[in-house]
Design a protein around this motif. Structure first.
Motif, PDB file in Angstrom:
ATOM      1  N   LEU A 290       0.838  -1.036   0.014  1.00 45.24           N
ATOM      2  CA  LEU A 290       0.160  -0.005   0.018  1.00 45.24           C
ATOM      3  C   LEU A 290       1.021   1.434  -0.083  1.00 45.24           C
ATOM      4  CD1 LEU A 290      -2.467  -1.145   2.668  1.00 45.24           C
ATOM      5  CD2 LEU A 290      -3.155  -0.726   0.255  1.00 45.24           C
ATOM      6  N   LEU A 291       1.973   1.211   0.753  1.00 47.37           N
ATOM      7  CA  LEU A 291       2.852   2.433   0.669  1.00 47.37           C
ATOM      8  C   LEU A 291       3.473   2.488  -0.439  1.00 47.37           C
ATOM      9  CD1 LEU A 291       4.274   2.259   4.527  1.00 47.37           C
ATOM     10  CD2 LEU A 291       2.469   3.950   3.714  1.00 47.37           C
ATOM     11  N   THR A 292       3.847   1.515  -1.267  1.00 48.35           N
ATOM     12  CA  THR A 292       4.744   1.552  -2.341  1.00 48.35           C
ATOM     13  C   THR A 292       3.422   2.276  -3.562  1.00 48.35           C
ATOM     14  OG1 THR A 292       6.093  -0.234  -1.947  1.00 48.35           O
ATOM     15  CG2 THR A 292       5.826   0.274  -4.296  1.00 48.35           C
ATOM     16  N   ALA A 293       2.347   1.680  -3.313  1.00 51.01           N
ATOM     17  CA  ALA A 293       1.378   2.421  -4.488  1.00 51.01           C
ATOM     18  C   ALA A 293       1.115   3.695  -3.986  1.00 51.01           C
ATOM     19  CB  ALA A 293       0.244   1.585  -4.128  1.00 51.01           C
ATOM     20  N   ALA A 294       1.411   4.114  -3.087  1.00 53.04           N
ATOM     21  CA  ALA A 294       1.131   5.563  -2.454  1.00 53.04           C
ATOM     22  C   ALA A 294       2.295   6.226  -3.163  1.00 53.04           C
ATOM     23  CB  ALA A 294       0.821   5.852  -0.904  1.00 53.04           C
ATOM     24  N   HIS A 295       3.443   5.642  -3.068  1.00 49.78           N
ATOM     25  CA  HIS A 295       4.512   6.484  -3.728  1.00 49.78           C
ATOM     26  C   HIS A 295       4.248   6.662  -5.374  1.00 49.78           C
ATOM     27  CE1 HIS A 295       7.571   4.766  -0.549  1.00 49.78           C
ATOM     28  NE2 HIS A 295       6.927   5.692  -0.126  1.00 49.78           N
ATOM     29  N   ARG A 296       3.545   5.750  -5.886  1.00 53.48           N
ATOM     30  CA  ARG A 296       3.487   5.871  -7.270  1.00 53.48           C
ATOM     31  C   ARG A 296       2.638   7.002  -7.463  1.00 53.48           C
ATOM     32  NH1 ARG A 296       6.753   2.377  -6.791  1.00 53.48           N
ATOM     33  NH2 ARG A 296       7.950   4.245  -6.815  1.00 53.48           N
ATOM     34  N   ARG A 297       1.472   7.114  -6.675  1.00 48.55           N
ATOM     35  CA  ARG A 297       0.457   8.254  -6.818  1.00 48.55           C
ATOM     36  C   ARG A 297       1.347   9.601  -6.598  1.00 48.55           C
ATOM     37  NH1 ARG A 297      -2.494   4.414  -4.255  1.00 48.55           N
ATOM     38  NH2 ARG A 297      -2.281   4.993  -2.266  1.00 48.55           N
ATOM     39  N   LEU A 298       2.168   9.645  -5.461  1.00 46.45           N
ATOM     40  CA  LEU A 298       3.176  10.713  -5.230  1.00 46.45           C
ATOM     41  C   LEU A 298       3.707  11.340  -6.517  1.00 46.45           C
ATOM     42  CD1 LEU A 298       4.175  10.139  -1.453  1.00 46.45           C
ATOM     43  CD2 LEU A 298       2.581  12.247  -2.318  1.00 46.45           C
ATOM     44  N   GLU A 299       4.381  10.181  -7.170  1.00 44.76           N
ATOM     45  CA  GLU A 299       4.968  10.752  -8.339  1.00 44.76           C
ATOM     46  C   GLU A 299       4.241  11.009  -9.354  1.00 44.76           C
ATOM     47  OE1 GLU A 299       8.736   7.280  -7.767  1.00 44.76           O
ATOM     48  OE2 GLU A 299       6.829   6.555  -8.888  1.00 44.76           O
ATOM     49  N   SER A 300       3.112  10.421  -9.688  1.00 45.16           N
ATOM     50  CA  SER A 300       2.240  11.082 -10.510  1.00 45.16           C
ATOM     51  C   SER A 300       1.604  12.383 -10.211  1.00 45.16           C
ATOM     52  CB  SER A 300       1.033  10.107 -10.778  1.00 45.16           C
ATOM     53  OG  SER A 300      -0.089  10.552 -11.612  1.00 45.16           O
ATOM     54  N   LEU A 301       1.579  12.828  -9.142  1.00 46.49           N
ATOM     55  CA  LEU A 301       1.014  14.159  -8.597  1.00 46.49           C
ATOM     56  C   LEU A 301       2.393  14.934  -8.940  1.00 46.49           C
ATOM     57  CD1 LEU A 301      -1.000  13.443  -5.575  1.00 46.49           C
ATOM     58  CD2 LEU A 301      -1.747  14.440  -7.689  1.00 46.49           C
ATOM     59  N   ILE A 302       3.440  14.645  -8.583  1.00 45.37           N
ATOM     60  CA  ILE A 302       4.758  15.497  -9.071  1.00 45.37           C
ATOM     61  C   ILE A 302       4.685  15.544 -10.586  1.00 45.37           C
ATOM     62  CG2 ILE A 302       7.272  15.671  -9.186  1.00 45.37           C
ATOM     63  CD1 ILE A 302       7.106  14.107  -6.192  1.00 45.37           C
ATOM     64  N   ALA A 303       4.423  14.736 -11.380  1.00 46.84           N
ATOM     65  CA  ALA A 303       4.803  14.990 -12.786  1.00 46.84           C
ATOM     66  C   ALA A 303       3.679  15.852 -13.081  1.00 46.84           C
ATOM     67  CB  ALA A 303       4.548  13.417 -13.371  1.00 46.84           C
ATOM     68  N   GLU A 304       2.449  15.900 -12.665  1.00 51.14           N
ATOM     69  CA  GLU A 304       1.445  16.768 -12.962  1.00 51.14           C
ATOM     70  C   GLU A 304       1.825  18.223 -12.549  1.00 51.14           C
ATOM     71  OE1 GLU A 304      -2.547  16.249 -11.467  1.00 51.14           O
ATOM     72  OE2 GLU A 304      -2.447  13.839 -11.772  1.00 51.14           O
ATOM     73  N   VAL A 305       2.489  18.358 -11.558  1.00 49.11           N
ATOM     74  CA  VAL A 305       3.181  19.908 -11.250  1.00 49.11           C
ATOM     75  C   VAL A 305       4.041  20.131 -12.526  1.00 49.11           C
ATOM     76  CG1 VAL A 305       4.205  21.202  -9.633  1.00 49.11           C
ATOM     77  CG2 VAL A 305       2.804  19.466  -8.828  1.00 49.11           C
ATOM     78  N   GLU A 306       5.005  19.390 -12.730  1.00 46.71           N
ATOM     79  CA  GLU A 306       5.987  19.486 -13.471  1.00 46.71           C
ATOM     80  C   GLU A 306       5.511  19.768 -14.906  1.00 46.71           C
ATOM     81  OE1 GLU A 306       9.756  17.488 -11.348  1.00 46.71           O
ATOM     82  OE2 GLU A 306       8.432  16.119 -12.639  1.00 46.71           O
ATOM     83  N   THR A 307       4.524  19.204 -15.320  1.00 46.14           N
ATOM     84  CA  THR A 307       4.100  19.175 -16.774  1.00 46.14           C
ATOM     85  C   THR A 307       2.652  20.230 -16.865  1.00 46.14           C
ATOM     86  OG1 THR A 307       2.403  17.251 -16.469  1.00 46.14           O
ATOM     87  CG2 THR A 307       4.952  17.135 -17.318  1.00 46.14           C
ATOM     88  N   ALA A 308       2.203  20.781 -15.857  1.00 49.52           N
ATOM     89  CA  ALA A 308       0.975  21.619 -15.857  1.00 49.52           C
ATOM     90  C   ALA A 308       1.147  22.781 -16.806  1.00 49.52           C
ATOM     91  CB  ALA A 308       0.830  22.269 -14.626  1.00 49.52           C
ATOM     92  N   PRO A 309       0.127  22.769 -17.636  1.00 46.83           N
ATOM     93  CA  PRO A 309       0.404  23.851 -18.889  1.00 46.83           C
ATOM     94  C   PRO A 309       0.129  25.394 -18.406  1.00 46.83           C
ATOM     95  CG  PRO A 309      -2.062  22.759 -18.837  1.00 46.83           C
ATOM     96  CD  PRO A 309      -1.286  22.215 -17.600  1.00 46.83           C
ATOM     97  N   THR A 310      -0.444  25.751 -17.195  1.00 50.87           N
ATOM     98  CA  THR A 310      -0.564  26.817 -16.921  1.00 50.87           C
ATOM     99  C   THR A 310      -0.189  27.217 -15.256  1.00 50.87           C
ATOM    100  OG1 THR A 310      -3.017  26.711 -15.969  1.00 50.87           O
ATOM    101  CG2 THR A 310      -2.628  27.191 -18.201  1.00 50.87           C
ATOM    102  N   GLU A 311      -0.012  28.324 -14.842  1.00 51.34           N
ATOM    103  CA  GLU A 311       0.516  28.637 -13.523  1.00 51.34           C
ATOM    104  C   GLU A 311      -0.672  28.317 -12.691  1.00 51.34           C
ATOM    105  OE1 GLU A 311       2.545  29.145 -10.246  1.00 51.34           O
ATOM    106  OE2 GLU A 311       3.304  29.114 -12.503  1.00 51.34           O
ATOM    107  N   GLU A 312      -2.067  28.399 -12.881  1.00 53.69           N
ATOM    108  CA  GLU A 312      -3.216  28.037 -12.093  1.00 53.69           C
ATOM    109  C   GLU A 312      -3.160  26.543 -11.970  1.00 53.69           C
ATOM    110  OE1 GLU A 312      -8.140  28.221 -12.377  1.00 53.69           O
ATOM    111  OE2 GLU A 312      -6.920  29.745 -13.474  1.00 53.69           O
ATOM    112  N   ALA A 313      -2.900  25.740 -13.017  1.00 51.41           N
ATOM    113  CA  ALA A 313      -3.176  24.547 -13.081  1.00 51.41           C
ATOM    114  C   ALA A 313      -1.782  23.797 -11.993  1.00 51.41           C
ATOM    115  CB  ALA A 313      -2.980  23.889 -14.335  1.00 51.41           C
ATOM    116  N   ARG A 314      -0.654  24.599 -12.193  1.00 54.99           N
ATOM    117  CA  ARG A 314       0.586  24.166 -11.501  1.00 54.99           C
ATOM    118  C   ARG A 314       0.401  24.390 -10.189  1.00 54.99           C
ATOM    119  NH1 ARG A 314       5.079  26.090  -9.338  1.00 54.99           N
ATOM    120  NH2 ARG A 314       6.924  24.893  -9.594  1.00 54.99           N
ATOM    121  N   ARG A 315      -0.206  25.341  -9.626  1.00 58.60           N
ATOM    122  CA  ARG A 315      -0.636  25.728  -8.319  1.00 58.60           C
ATOM    123  C   ARG A 315      -1.691  24.695  -7.586  1.00 58.60           C
ATOM    124  NH1 ARG A 315      -0.345  31.003  -9.596  1.00 58.60           N
ATOM    125  NH2 ARG A 315      -2.589  31.160 -10.007  1.00 58.60           N
ATOM    126  N   ALA A 316      -2.533  24.201  -8.397  1.00 57.80           N
ATOM    127  CA  ALA A 316      -3.511  23.429  -8.015  1.00 57.80           C
ATOM    128  C   ALA A 316      -2.997  21.889  -7.815  1.00 57.80           C
ATOM    129  CB  ALA A 316      -4.811  23.157  -9.021  1.00 57.80           C
TER     130      ALA A 316
END
Length: 129
Positions: free
Chosen positions: A8-34
């Motif tokens: 379960l913790l390893t699966a949570a790690h994958r979710r965290l990595e996915s969220l970090i990738a969303e921040v890094e690839t957000a198309p707008t500043e507003e999307a990046r902040r969210a």
């Protein structure tokens, strides 16, 4: 077979990595902040889950467990003072260390029924959180 604590913790790690990738690839500043807000909230929840379920198991089943749990808690606390990209680098390193060093040691030392019990507790805590 239900997922155990480490699964379960390893699966949570994958979710965290996915969220970090969303921040890094957000198309707008507003999307990046969210996305950053969502990533920080997920990191806080994950740190709480580790504090509540992983750290007690570390203290009980690993000889250096109390020291490792204290180090882990301090590392999680240090994330609050970091901003991207340093935050993301620190989190990625933390996840890698847990998965390559800490989780295998705990899996070897902790009885599988106990890991399963802790996983079930974590799952039930998520339902009520």
């Amino acid at each position: 077979m239900p997922a155990d604590l480490i699964d379960l913790l390893t699966a949570a790690h994958r979710r965290l990595e996915s969220l970090i990738a969303e921040v890094e690839t957000a198309p707008t500043e507003e999307a990046r902040r969210a996305a950053l807000d969502a990533a920080r909230a997920a990191l806080d929840r994950h740190a709480g889950a580790e504090r509540r379920f992983l750290h007690p198991a570390l203290r009980q089943y690993l000889p250096a467990g109390p020291d490792i749990a204290a180090y882990q808690a301090a590392e999680h606390a240090s994330f609050a003072a970091l901003a991207p990209p340093a935050l993301f680098d620190a989190v990625r390193l933390h996840l890698q260390e847990e998965e390559t060093e800490l989780f295998p040691r705990l899996r070897s030392a902790c009885p599988p029924p106990e890991l399963a019990r802790l996983g079930a507790l974590l799952e039930s805590a998520r339902v009520t959180d």
